[in-house]
Design a protein around this motif. Structure first.
Motif, mmCIF file in Angstrom:
data_model
loop_
_atom_site.group_PDB
_atom_site.id
_atom_site.type_symbol
_atom_site.label_atom_id
_atom_site.label_comp_id
_atom_site.label_asym_id
_atom_site.label_seq_id
_atom_site.Cartn_x
_atom_site.Cartn_y
_atom_site.Cartn_z
ATOM 1 N N MET B 1 0.818 -1.251 -0.049
ATOM 2 C CA MET B 1 0.041 -0.203 0.061
ATOM 3 C C MET B 1 1.057 1.317 -0.009
ATOM 4 S SD MET B 1 -3.177 -0.749 2.507
ATOM 5 C CE MET B 1 -3.504 0.945 2.606
ATOM 6 N N TYR B 2 0.295 2.245 -0.580
ATOM 7 C CA TYR B 2 1.220 3.530 -0.661
ATOM 8 C C TYR B 2 1.384 3.981 0.902
ATOM 9 C CZ TYR B 2 2.361 8.488 -1.419
ATOM 10 O OH TYR B 2 2.639 9.821 -1.596
ATOM 11 N N GLN B 3 2.634 4.477 1.142
ATOM 12 C CA GLN B 3 2.678 5.366 2.390
ATOM 13 C C GLN B 3 2.846 6.846 2.444
ATOM 14 O OE1 GLN B 3 2.844 3.047 5.327
ATOM 15 N NE2 GLN B 3 2.185 1.754 3.819
ATOM 16 N N TYR B 4 1.946 7.338 3.177
ATOM 17 C CA TYR B 4 2.025 8.988 3.037
ATOM 18 C C TYR B 4 3.549 9.491 3.238
ATOM 19 C CZ TYR B 4 -2.728 10.808 2.450
ATOM 20 O OH TYR B 4 -3.831 11.163 2.085
ATOM 21 N N THR B 5 3.745 10.380 2.596
ATOM 22 C CA THR B 5 5.032 11.187 2.812
ATOM 23 C C THR B 5 4.912 12.214 3.736
ATOM 24 O OG1 THR B 5 4.721 12.622 0.837
ATOM 25 C CG2 THR B 5 5.859 10.477 0.266
ATOM 26 N N ASN B 6 5.872 12.715 4.007
ATOM 27 C CA ASN B 6 6.000 14.058 4.930
ATOM 28 C C ASN B 6 5.193 15.306 4.188
ATOM 29 O OD1 ASN B 6 7.387 13.032 7.013
ATOM 30 N ND2 ASN B 6 9.130 13.622 6.359
ATOM 31 N N PHE B 7 5.235 15.254 2.784
ATOM 32 C CA PHE B 7 4.523 16.324 2.124
ATOM 33 C C PHE B 7 3.370 16.098 2.325
ATOM 34 C CE2 PHE B 7 2.432 17.552 -1.738
ATOM 35 C CZ PHE B 7 2.800 18.883 -1.856
ATOM 36 N N ASP B 8 2.799 14.661 1.974
ATOM 37 C CA ASP B 8 1.366 14.451 2.281
ATOM 38 C C ASP B 8 0.643 14.956 3.545
ATOM 39 O OD1 ASP B 8 0.961 13.097 -0.479
ATOM 40 O OD2 ASP B 8 1.942 11.328 0.549
ATOM 41 N N ARG B 9 1.404 14.503 4.688
ATOM 42 C CA ARG B 9 0.931 14.756 5.966
ATOM 43 C C ARG B 9 0.956 16.167 6.284
ATOM 44 N NH1 ARG B 9 4.062 9.678 7.257
ATOM 45 N NH2 ARG B 9 2.404 8.066 7.267
ATOM 46 N N GLN B 10 2.092 16.878 5.738
ATOM 47 C CA GLN B 10 1.915 18.274 6.043
ATOM 48 C C GLN B 10 0.740 18.908 5.170
ATOM 49 O OE1 GLN B 10 5.852 19.639 4.998
ATOM 50 N NE2 GLN B 10 6.787 18.496 6.777
ATOM 51 N N PHE B 11 0.555 18.317 3.895
ATOM 52 C CA PHE B 11 -0.643 19.231 3.131
ATOM 53 C C PHE B 11 -1.920 18.984 3.891
ATOM 54 C CE2 PHE B 11 -3.969 18.275 0.192
ATOM 55 C CZ PHE B 11 -4.024 19.335 -0.307
ATOM 56 N N ILE B 12 -2.189 17.702 4.488
ATOM 57 C CA ILE B 12 -3.308 17.369 5.187
ATOM 58 C C ILE B 12 -3.538 18.003 6.262
ATOM 59 C CG2 ILE B 12 -4.764 15.469 6.145
ATOM 60 C CD1 ILE B 12 -4.516 15.159 3.374
ATOM 61 N N ALA B 13 -2.494 18.289 7.119
ATOM 62 C CA ALA B 13 -2.338 19.131 8.368
ATOM 63 C C ALA B 13 -2.768 20.564 7.990
ATOM 64 C CB ALA B 13 -1.174 18.675 9.065
ATOM 65 N N ALA B 14 -2.107 20.918 7.236
ATOM 66 C CA ALA B 14 -2.371 22.554 6.448
ATOM 67 C C ALA B 14 -3.748 22.359 6.445
ATOM 68 C CB ALA B 14 -1.273 22.815 5.647
ATOM 69 N N ARG B 15 -4.300 21.592 5.929
ATOM 70 C CA ARG B 15 -5.755 21.659 5.221
ATOM 71 C C ARG B 15 -6.796 21.786 6.282
ATOM 72 N NH1 ARG B 15 -7.919 21.720 -0.209
ATOM 73 N NH2 ARG B 15 -9.999 21.327 0.533
ATOM 74 N N ASN B 16 -6.220 20.754 7.384
ATOM 75 C CA ASN B 16 -7.145 20.593 8.417
ATOM 76 C C ASN B 16 -6.998 21.884 9.519
ATOM 77 O OD1 ASN B 16 -7.882 18.065 7.556
ATOM 78 N ND2 ASN B 16 -6.903 16.819 8.943
ATOM 79 N N THR B 17 -6.123 22.295 9.637
ATOM 80 C CA THR B 17 -5.785 23.640 10.271
ATOM 81 C C THR B 17 -6.515 24.852 9.595
ATOM 82 O OG1 THR B 17 -3.739 23.141 11.116
ATOM 83 C CG2 THR B 17 -4.157 25.465 11.180
ATOM 84 N N GLN B 18 -6.557 24.854 8.248
ATOM 85 C CA GLN B 18 -7.331 25.832 7.648
ATOM 86 C C GLN B 18 -8.877 25.731 7.866
ATOM 87 O OE1 GLN B 18 -7.526 25.444 3.267
ATOM 88 N NE2 GLN B 18 -6.952 27.592 3.135
#
Lengths: 100, 553
Positions: B1-18
């Protein structure tokens, strides 16, 4: 016996929870259909609705619903609104669990 | 399975904060509902009849055990203890409060899930074959390009405000389990002279104007995939109609231009962007590919399976009906039915989700799939483990042996939940499944695909059902139209409307007459419903459905 022939109530969903609520006679929105204020003419119904639309910090998209009233029991005419006031038919969820 | 990268996680975190900030601003009155609505929809938050609904993307239908467990926890903590798996491999929670949604999104992010682009006029969750990586007839695991497309399409700056929503489906083999020709773009992996490329179909869709996707490109080389998709979207974004939402899907544009003219425009755009398009390089593709490598299959004796198969008729029936051939001869692909007769199609309780997560961890290399037919797939189960798996499923009401049968019905939420619906779907599906289960007609009838939609938008895929049921509102009363002969496979077909609709109580008798006609007309039990229908046509079925009309002619 039917008490009125052309009756409407005002409904909407609360901002915080999304729950379906109804405008009552004391000008508050609550979850109980039996407390809903019944309007018997379009002028007063639309006037009240326009005031509710201003309360968008509390209520989302209020609108008028046609109802029948029999022996003081309010029943929306449309099935969609009957489901909103009771809950889904596949589970004992929603307002049907809280009918007092 | 695809494993999220730091980029993926940072993007999701930023969107969630927003989004957390956007919710706070809506609650404190800084944002009006008109301003907030598109923001919440971009994050998968709808307002339905009874409450908000949160739609969570399950990329190409693949979940890990940890992700499934988290969905169960969310169902318990913030919903009513269940979730609804949809026809686009998403899960919907029907009862979240707006004030809880930011916390739910953070909980999803803990397991690399999100609700971004599950609504709005943008590229939605990429769907795929639920047997991906397990089936024996695959040219390529379709999840590889699905993941590449997911990365390209997520937050794509040009395609956040398309004329209308946009759906892409991918299959890795000629057998189509992803209904690719009913999508805005359908991709099928194919091999030419030893090289893997893609057939591209465009302009398919269901809804009020059902259209089968047209062949746009017969062989698209892998390195050209993203610039070609970008070109299609670019032409659509520029020329698709924005004046009328009912004519805004790409299928309308393709029909208006004609497929050849549309292709010319795509090719022209492709020529201009291809050289400058930053396509993923070989090492990037290799990295994604390696993350979908087959698991380490083990060589073990299958004798526990053979013994149970010989001695336990219920187990045998379940194996024959709910498991499929795997590319490794000692393994099977297991489909767990979420269609116990009388239950809501596609719903799983939190307890069932936890059990399925445990079973995937123990027996299926930690993988689960969600099918567009609203069932759960354990893709890699060793035959020796099937008896124990079956017994565990049985304890949790998950061992219904009905895949492909009458009661394996697709149904949208309908008017029990959906604010767009014109009629209820779930009670109709429940009545059909209960009736034919009680009458023991299922096994003898064999494969029949029944699909129920609660409105013309066709989330229940009724157009491509062998027997489709479309719920409408006729003068304030639910009315159900029946279509016949649709097909969701590689032989995609839109069903024929049988005639005037039926009241809810008339639907089961109507289907009984259709199936009775099939039983009379089939050559033998080997001739399926759809093959009989294709041979004899609609006339005898219409005569059975509308006997009075027949007599009056």
């Amino acid at each position: 016996m039917t008490e009125f022939s052309n009756k409407q109530i005002i409904t909407g969903n609360t901002l915080l929870s999304g729950e379906a609520v109804f405008l009552s006679g004391d000008d508050t929105f609550g979850p109980d259909l039996f407390n809903a204020q019944i309007f018997t003419d379009d002028v007063s119904a639309n006037h009240a609705l326009s005031q509710c639309i201003e309360r968008s910090d509390e209520i989302i998209s209020p609108y008028l619903v046609s109802v029948d009233v029999q022996n003081s029991v309010i029943r929306p005419q449309e099935l969609r609104e009957q489901i909103r006031t009771a809950g889904p038919s596949n589970y004992f969820h929603g307002k049907q669990t809280e009918i007092r | 399975m695809y494993q999220y990268t730091n980029f993926d996680r940072q993007f999701i975190a930023a969107r969630n904060t927003q989004f957390r900030q956007q919710v706070a601003r809506r609650i404190d009155g800084s944002l009006t509902e008109e301003e907030f609505r598109p923001l919440r929809l971009m994050n998968g938050v709808y307002l339905q009849l009874h409450a908000y609904m949160l739609r969570v993307a399950i990329p190409y239908g693949t979940l890990s055990s940890a992700q499934m467990r988290q969905l169960a926890i969310i169902a318990d903590k913030w919903d009513k203890g269940y979730g609804h798996f949809t026809t686009r491999q998403n899960i919907q929670f029907n009862w979240p409060r707006l004030i809880d949604v930011p916390d739910i999104l953070d909980a999803l992010a803990e397991v690399d899930l999100h609700a971004i682009q599950t609504s709005g006029n943008t590229i939605r969750n990429i769907t795929s074959d639920h047997f991906a990586g397990a089936t024996s007839d695959e040219v390529e695991d379709p999840r590889i390009i699905s993941e590449i497309i997911r990365q390209w399409s997520t937050d794509h700056p040009e395609f956040q405000f398309l004329p209308r929503k946009f759906k892409i489906a991918v299959t890795g083999c000629a057998t189509d389990r992803a209904v690719i020709k009913a999508h805005d773009i359908g991709l099928q992996a194919t091999r030419r002279d030893g090289v893997i490329g893609y057939q591209v179909f465009v302009g398919g869709g269901l809804g009020r104007t059902p259209v089968i996707g047209k062949l746009l490109c017969d062989f698209l080389p892998k390195q050209d995939l993203l610039p070609y998709l970008e070109s299609i979207l670019s032409v659509y974004n520029t020329s698709g109609r924005r004046d009328n939402k009912y004519k805004a899907r790409i299928k309308i544009l393709v029909n208006a231009l004609g497929i050849d003219n549309f292709r010319d425009q795509v090719e022209a755009r492709f020529s201009s962007i291809r050289k400058t398009f930053a396509s993923p390089d070989g090492s990037f593709i290799d990295n994604i590919t390696s993350q979908f490598s087959p698991p380490d299959f083990t060589d073990r004796s299958v004798s526990p399976f053979e013994e149970s198969y010989q001695t336990n008729p219920m187990f045998k029936q379940w194996v024959d009906r709910n498991t499929a051939q795997h590319k490794h001869e000692d393994y099977r692909i297991v489909t767990v039915s979420l269609k116990e007769p009388g239950q809501t199609p596609g719903d799983a309780t939190s307890e069932q989700m936890q059990v399925l997560a445990d079973l995937a961890e123990s027996f299926s290399f930690d993988e689960l799939r969600i099918s567009h037919e609203q069932n759960i797939v354990l893709p890699h189960v060793h035959k020796a483990d099937l008896p124990l798996l079956y017994n565990t499923l049985k304890k949790h009401r998950l061992a219904t042996a009905n895949i492909g049968l009458i009661s394996d019905i697709i149904a949208c939420p309908g008017m029990d939940y959906c604010s767009l619906a014109t009629a209820r779907s779930i009670p109709v599906a429940k009545e059909i499944s209960t009736h034919f289960d009680e009458n023991n007609m299922e096994q003898d009838t064999g494969e029949v695909k029944i699909k129920v939609s609660g409105c013309i938008n066709a989330c229940g895929h009724h157009h491509v059902a062998h027997i489709g049921v479309l719920g409408l509102n006729r003068a304030g009363v639910e009315n159900y139209q029946i279509t016949l002969g649709g097909d969701a496979t590689e032989n995609t077909a839109i069903g024929d409307r049988a005639g005037p609709g039926f009241s809810q109580s008339e639907v089961v008798p109507a289907i009984e007459r259709i199936l009775g006609t099939y039983h009379k007309l089939r050559h033998d039990a080997e001739e399926s419903f759809i093959n009989t229908y294709k041979r004899v046509g609609i006339t005898p079925f219409k005569s059975a459905l509308y006997p009075a009309a027949k007599q009056s002619r």
